[in-house]
Write an enzyme that holds these catalytic residues in place. Sequence first.
Site, short mmCIF file in Angstrom:
data_model
loop_
_atom_site.label_atom_id
_atom_site.label_comp_id
_atom_site.label_asym_id
_atom_site.label_seq_id
_atom_site.Cartn_x
_atom_site.Cartn_y
_atom_site.Cartn_z
N CYS A 147 7.50 -8.55 -0.30
CA CYS A 147 8.25 -9.56 -1.02
C CYS A 147 7.49 -10.86 -1.06
O CYS A 147 6.48 -11.04 -0.40
CB CYS A 147 9.64 -9.77 -0.43
N ARG B 283 11.38 -8.83 -4.57
CA ARG B 283 11.65 -7.77 -3.60
C ARG B 283 11.26 -6.39 -4.13
O ARG B 283 11.45 -6.09 -5.31
CB ARG B 283 13.15 -7.78 -3.29
N ASN C 244 9.80 -12.93 4.37
CA ASN C 244 8.75 -11.96 4.04
C ASN C 244 8.18 -11.46 5.36
O ASN C 244 7.69 -12.26 6.15
CB ASN C 244 7.67 -12.63 3.19
N SER D 248 -4.15 -0.28 9.10
CA SER D 248 -5.56 -0.63 8.95
C SER D 248 -6.08 -1.25 10.25
O SER D 248 -5.33 -1.87 11.00
CB SER D 248 -5.73 -1.62 7.79
N GLY D 249 -7.38 -1.10 10.49
CA GLY D 249 -7.96 -1.45 11.79
C GLY D 249 -8.42 -2.87 11.97
O GLY D 249 -9.12 -3.17 12.94
#
Length: 620
Positions: A13, A61, A88, A383-384
Amino acid sequence: MAEAGKGGVVVLCGITGWVAFDEGKRPKRRDVLAMTETLQHRGPDAAEIWASPEAVFGHTRLIVIDADGGRQPMTRSWREKTYTLVYNGELYNTDELRERLKELGWVFQSYSDTEVVLAAAAVWQEEAPAYMNGIFAFALWTHETKQLLLGRDRFGVKPLFYQEVDNGLIFASEIKALLAHQDAKAVLDETGVHELMALSPMRTPGSGVFKNVKEVLPAHTLNVAKEGMKSRRYWQFSSQEHLKSREETIENVRAHLFRIVNQQLVSDEPIGTFLSGGVDSSALTAIAATKLDQLPTFSVDYEANDKHFTSSKFQPASDQDFIPLVSNQYKTVHQTFTMPIQALSSHLKEAMIARDLPGMADIDGSLLWMAGEVKPHVTAALSGECADEIFGGYPWFYKPELMERENFPWMSSHTLRQQLLHPSYEKHADLAQFAKERFEKTKAETPLVSGESEAASRRRQLFYVNAHWFMATLLERKDRMTMKRSLEVRVPFADHELAEYVWNIPWSLKFEGNVEKAVLRHALKGVLPEQVLWRKKSPYPKTHHPDYTKAVQALVTNILHDKDAPIHELIHRNTLQTIVSKAAANTTEPFFGQLMAGPQLLAYMYQLNEWMKAYDVKLA
């Protein structure tokens, strides 16, 4: 905005708002609507506006579940006061907070974690973020007292910009939304020029680069009332002696990782992982695959990179050799998306617009393109990012010549940056000094341990500066590029409880056997294939294709031939011409980090020119 139903959360959002305190200058619904419409990519399913005489909020949204119960802006009452929230983010301790708030008397009307955030902010006010484990940015309006409370997560994973306007304040998830307001202008003053040329793609914490544009600091709240504004820090690293044994430390790191991944896998929609074949993304993938069958995994490569890849001190090995080792062991459903060279150059402008500033050039653009390829397959991904920042994976944590620099150790381009400045600026702008002052200011904030050695204190300061600058830049990249494609990407290594624990682990464990991130690797023994576990760090992949160099050379050559190109007001033409001619050799030190050299620098210059055009930037 995170939606929770049956324990599931998905977050996408954008938030906006305008508060004003003078009856003669009331906020206008149409302005906030215009601001909100710029953020449709952050929430493409719905845009809603709430208005009162003193405040107007906007919200975009992605509707996943609880379409009515999770609607924003959300209004609730508590102990004779009424509150309206836009938010958010996502909470990973939603259930825990909900139960705690119920015990205090809050009666929930929905399953959404939006209401949990509203309740927490209403009950605990500026203390609320300290109770929250997650990534978030929120705005809370108290109707009776006419006060605005803005809050942001500890590492600034979710953005929140603001600007003072006539008798009030506007705020938004992205700068482009602020600039849609009638009173906002895209102006670059002298400080902004310094920000752009001395630090970019970094920004001073709290700076929005444009004149008068600011950002709520990570780990801070901002109270706004007719009487003024007050910023307050609610979280800081706590430095103390680490008393756990080597074995206990390794086991605790391992436990943290499994806890975090389990928390962040919760989703009612398809979820996967980014898998580069490095230790960090492989760890998340391996843990996730023990919980989810046929886990979708994704990586990016570049056209003909197998032919053109060249090993370097920054990129010792290609990722593609390691990805199958993890994918095959854990039976993931893996897809490698190969990016065409033409797409790499064509995405530069859109990546800049996603960030609202020139950024990491093709390194941004490739993530933007990849997010678009991933989106049809999953709604969210892990994700790393941040493992190198938290565990000390970068060379500046252990190479003396980098550790001892008196400026940001990942920037060796101060001389080049100075040479790039237009003569009208160059004479009175000391860019290296500007950067050094900010480096020293952040170092001075570092909480140190009494009696710690000078070397240990120096390294602790580097960790602190790294978290507030380098890591912040990568998190900004991740948020803007993926949200531009309406893809939620979670960053488990940015969990503050993990970061707090690892902060005090001694360097002897983090760099045991002269291996970076050694304590993390030991924690992953038996989880990762040996070849991956002990693989030397390699950063995010970039292209080595000569056609890309030619493409960005052509783009910047066109700029040089265009006498009306706005970049000529800011950049020294002769220096830029020299860079164009030398780009193919790729012999310059990186402009930033480990990757932005040669063609990436030219791509940045192209982004800079397109930014000045697209935003109609005026130099003050």
